[in-house]
Design a protein around this motif. Sequence first.
Motif, PDB file in Angstrom:
ATOM      1  N   TYR A  45       0.846  -1.185   0.000  1.00 29.28           N
ATOM      2  CA  TYR A  45       0.000   0.000   0.000  1.00 29.28           C
ATOM      3  C   TYR A  45       0.883   1.236   0.000  1.00 29.28           C
ATOM      4  CZ  TYR A  45       0.866   1.042   4.969  1.00 29.28           C
ATOM      5  OH  TYR A  45       1.433   1.377   6.166  1.00 29.28           O
ATOM      6  N   SER A  46       0.336   2.312  -0.496  1.00 29.83           N
ATOM      7  CA  SER A  46       1.048   3.580  -0.528  1.00 29.83           C
ATOM      8  C   SER A  46       0.491   4.460   0.595  1.00 29.83           C
ATOM      9  CB  SER A  46       0.831   4.263  -1.878  1.00 29.83           C
ATOM     10  OG  SER A  46       1.277   5.598  -1.831  1.00 29.83           O
ATOM     11  N   PRO A  47       1.268   4.683   1.665  1.00 30.47           N
ATOM     12  CA  PRO A  47       0.769   5.549   2.732  1.00 30.47           C
ATOM     13  C   PRO A  47       0.326   6.922   2.201  1.00 30.47           C
ATOM     14  CG  PRO A  47       2.761   4.451   3.449  1.00 30.47           C
ATOM     15  CD  PRO A  47       2.592   4.149   1.981  1.00 30.47           C
ATOM     16  N   LYS A  48       1.004   7.385   1.170  1.00 35.25           N
ATOM     17  CA  LYS A  48       0.675   8.679   0.588  1.00 35.25           C
ATOM     18  C   LYS A  48      -0.741   8.705   0.009  1.00 35.25           C
ATOM     19  CE  LYS A  48       2.505  11.999  -2.740  1.00 35.25           C
ATOM     20  NZ  LYS A  48       3.583  12.270  -3.692  1.00 35.25           N
ATOM     21  N   HIS A  49      -1.187   7.563  -0.534  1.00 34.63           N
ATOM     22  CA  HIS A  49      -2.491   7.499  -1.200  1.00 34.63           C
ATOM     23  C   HIS A  49      -3.521   6.607  -0.508  1.00 34.63           C
ATOM     24  CE1 HIS A  49       0.335   8.645  -4.487  1.00 34.63           C
ATOM     25  NE2 HIS A  49      -0.608   9.562  -4.649  1.00 34.63           N
ATOM     26  N   ASN A  50      -3.076   5.685   0.342  1.00 36.25           N
ATOM     27  CA  ASN A  50      -3.979   4.737   1.004  1.00 36.25           C
ATOM     28  C   ASN A  50      -3.765   4.772   2.508  1.00 36.25           C
ATOM     29  OD1 ASN A  50      -2.519   2.979  -1.469  1.00 36.25           O
ATOM     30  ND2 ASN A  50      -4.705   3.295  -1.674  1.00 36.25           N
ATOM     31  N   GLY A  51      -4.671   5.347   3.214  1.00 37.96           N
ATOM     32  CA  GLY A  51      -4.587   5.285   4.670  1.00 37.96           C
ATOM     33  C   GLY A  51      -3.927   6.470   5.326  1.00 37.96           C
ATOM     34  N   GLY A  52      -3.148   7.216   4.609  1.00 38.66           N
ATOM     35  CA  GLY A  52      -2.540   8.411   5.186  1.00 38.66           C
ATOM     36  C   GLY A  52      -1.118   8.210   5.648  1.00 38.66           C
ATOM     37  N   THR A  53      -0.437   9.329   5.846  1.00 43.80           N
ATOM     38  CA  THR A  53       0.976   9.298   6.205  1.00 43.80           C
ATOM     39  C   THR A  53       1.205   9.259   7.719  1.00 43.80           C
ATOM     40  OG1 THR A  53       1.074  11.706   6.072  1.00 43.80           O
ATOM     41  CG2 THR A  53       1.689  10.465   4.088  1.00 43.80           C
ATOM     42  N   LYS A  54       0.142   9.134   8.496  1.00 47.09           N
ATOM     43  CA  LYS A  54       0.279   8.949   9.949  1.00 47.09           C
ATOM     44  C   LYS A  54       0.011   7.487  10.264  1.00 47.09           C
ATOM     45  CE  LYS A  54      -0.372  13.212  12.340  1.00 47.09           C
ATOM     46  NZ  LYS A  54      -1.058  13.855  13.428  1.00 47.09           N
ATOM     47  N   ALA A  55       0.989   6.851  10.860  1.00 45.88           N
ATOM     48  CA  ALA A  55       0.873   5.432  11.196  1.00 45.88           C
ATOM     49  C   ALA A  55      -0.123   5.222  12.335  1.00 45.88           C
ATOM     50  CB  ALA A  55       2.238   4.890  11.608  1.00 45.88           C
ATOM     51  N   ALA A  56      -0.684   4.026  12.389  1.00 53.18           N
ATOM     52  CA  ALA A  56      -1.586   3.657  13.488  1.00 53.18           C
ATOM     53  C   ALA A  56      -0.839   3.654  14.824  1.00 53.18           C
ATOM     54  CB  ALA A  56      -2.202   2.286  13.226  1.00 53.18           C
ATOM     55  N   CYS A  57       0.445   3.357  14.787  1.00 52.94           N
ATOM     56  CA  CYS A  57       1.268   3.324  15.992  1.00 52.94           C
ATOM     57  C   CYS A  57       1.864   4.702  16.255  1.00 52.94           C
ATOM     58  CB  CYS A  57       2.398   2.313  15.837  1.00 52.94           C
ATOM     59  SG  CYS A  57       1.866   0.606  15.651  1.00 52.94           S
ATOM     60  N   GLY A  87       1.109   7.545  15.777  1.00 49.25           N
ATOM     61  CA  GLY A  87       0.895   8.625  14.824  1.00 49.25           C
ATOM     62  C   GLY A  87       2.152   9.042  14.087  1.00 49.25           C
ATOM     63  N   GLU A  88       3.139   8.148  14.037  1.00 49.06           N
ATOM     64  CA  GLU A  88       4.413   8.467  13.381  1.00 49.06           C
ATOM     65  C   GLU A  88       4.223   8.692  11.893  1.00 49.06           C
ATOM     66  OE1 GLU A  88       8.049   6.634  14.215  1.00 49.06           O
ATOM     67  OE2 GLU A  88       7.525   6.142  16.277  1.00 49.06           O
ATOM     68  N   HIS A  89       5.081   9.542  11.328  1.00 47.65           N
ATOM     69  CA  HIS A  89       5.048   9.818   9.892  1.00 47.65           C
ATOM     70  C   HIS A  89       5.622   8.619   9.121  1.00 47.65           C
ATOM     71  CE1 HIS A  89       5.270  11.957   6.095  1.00 47.65           C
ATOM     72  NE2 HIS A  89       6.486  11.470   5.966  1.00 47.65           N
ATOM     73  N   ASP A 103      -6.904  -4.117  18.884  1.00 50.07           N
ATOM     74  CA  ASP A 103      -7.766  -2.940  18.800  1.00 50.07           C
ATOM     75  C   ASP A 103      -7.159  -1.909  17.853  1.00 50.07           C
ATOM     76  OD1 ASP A 103      -9.415  -0.754  19.162  1.00 50.07           O
ATOM     77  OD2 ASP A 103      -8.941  -0.481  21.277  1.00 50.07           O
ATOM     78  N   LEU A 104      -7.808  -1.696  16.718  1.00 48.24           N
ATOM     79  CA  LEU A 104      -7.284  -0.784  15.706  1.00 48.24           C
ATOM     80  C   LEU A 104      -7.344   0.676  16.147  1.00 48.24           C
ATOM     81  CD1 LEU A 104      -8.728  -2.428  12.465  1.00 48.24           C
ATOM     82  CD2 LEU A 104      -6.446  -2.665  13.437  1.00 48.24           C
ATOM     83  N   GLY A 105      -8.061   0.961  17.203  1.00 46.20           N
ATOM     84  CA  GLY A 105      -8.181   2.327  17.687  1.00 46.20           C
ATOM     85  C   GLY A 105      -7.108   2.732  18.688  1.00 46.20           C
ATOM     86  N   SER A 106      -6.170   1.846  18.967  1.00 47.93           N
ATOM     87  CA  SER A 106      -5.121   2.171  19.942  1.00 47.93           C
ATOM     88  C   SER A 106      -3.784   1.576  19.506  1.00 47.93           C
ATOM     89  CB  SER A 106      -5.503   1.650  21.324  1.00 47.93           C
ATOM     90  OG  SER A 106      -5.589   0.248  21.312  1.00 47.93           O
ATOM     91  N   ASN A 107      -2.739   1.938  20.225  1.00 45.01           N
ATOM     92  CA  ASN A 107      -1.420   1.373  19.940  1.00 45.01           C
ATOM     93  C   ASN A 107      -1.389  -0.085  20.387  1.00 45.01           C
ATOM     94  OD1 ASN A 107      -0.220   3.743  18.907  1.00 45.01           O
ATOM     95  ND2 ASN A 107       0.147   4.487  20.978  1.00 45.01           N
TER      96      ASN A 107
END
Length: 135
Positions: free
Chosen positions: A39-51, A53-55, A72-76
Amino acid sequence: MQFQSVSSLFAIVALFSAMAAAAPATKRKHEYSGVATWYSPKHNGGTKAACYGEHIDDDSNIVALNAPQYGDLGSNSDWCGKKIEIEGPNGKARASILDACPECDDGSLDLTPALFTKVVGDKDIGQGDITWRVL
């Protein structure tokens, strides 16, 4: 004579016990198997990681861990930040778990484009079988 035999037997047992205790323990890391997609973070899902919020970007050596293992996808996750080694048909690479893949099955990883080409091959392949382990 019997006393010497028993003493000799105890000495031999003690020697082998000491050798076994001195031998280094080998612990095998658990290995996981699954499918790698990209996947391309730039185009799919965003450039902030689930963990944390890292770039992340397309050239990052990061992976998105499958939802069943991530939790739990809503937390680290407890998996966040773990270093792993991935092996696929095109080679091996090291990466960090910093994102989550809601669609991925247990054992599977979603890789950035740069990582996918190192491990699986051309992005046009779309997916490939992999094994991976925590370092």
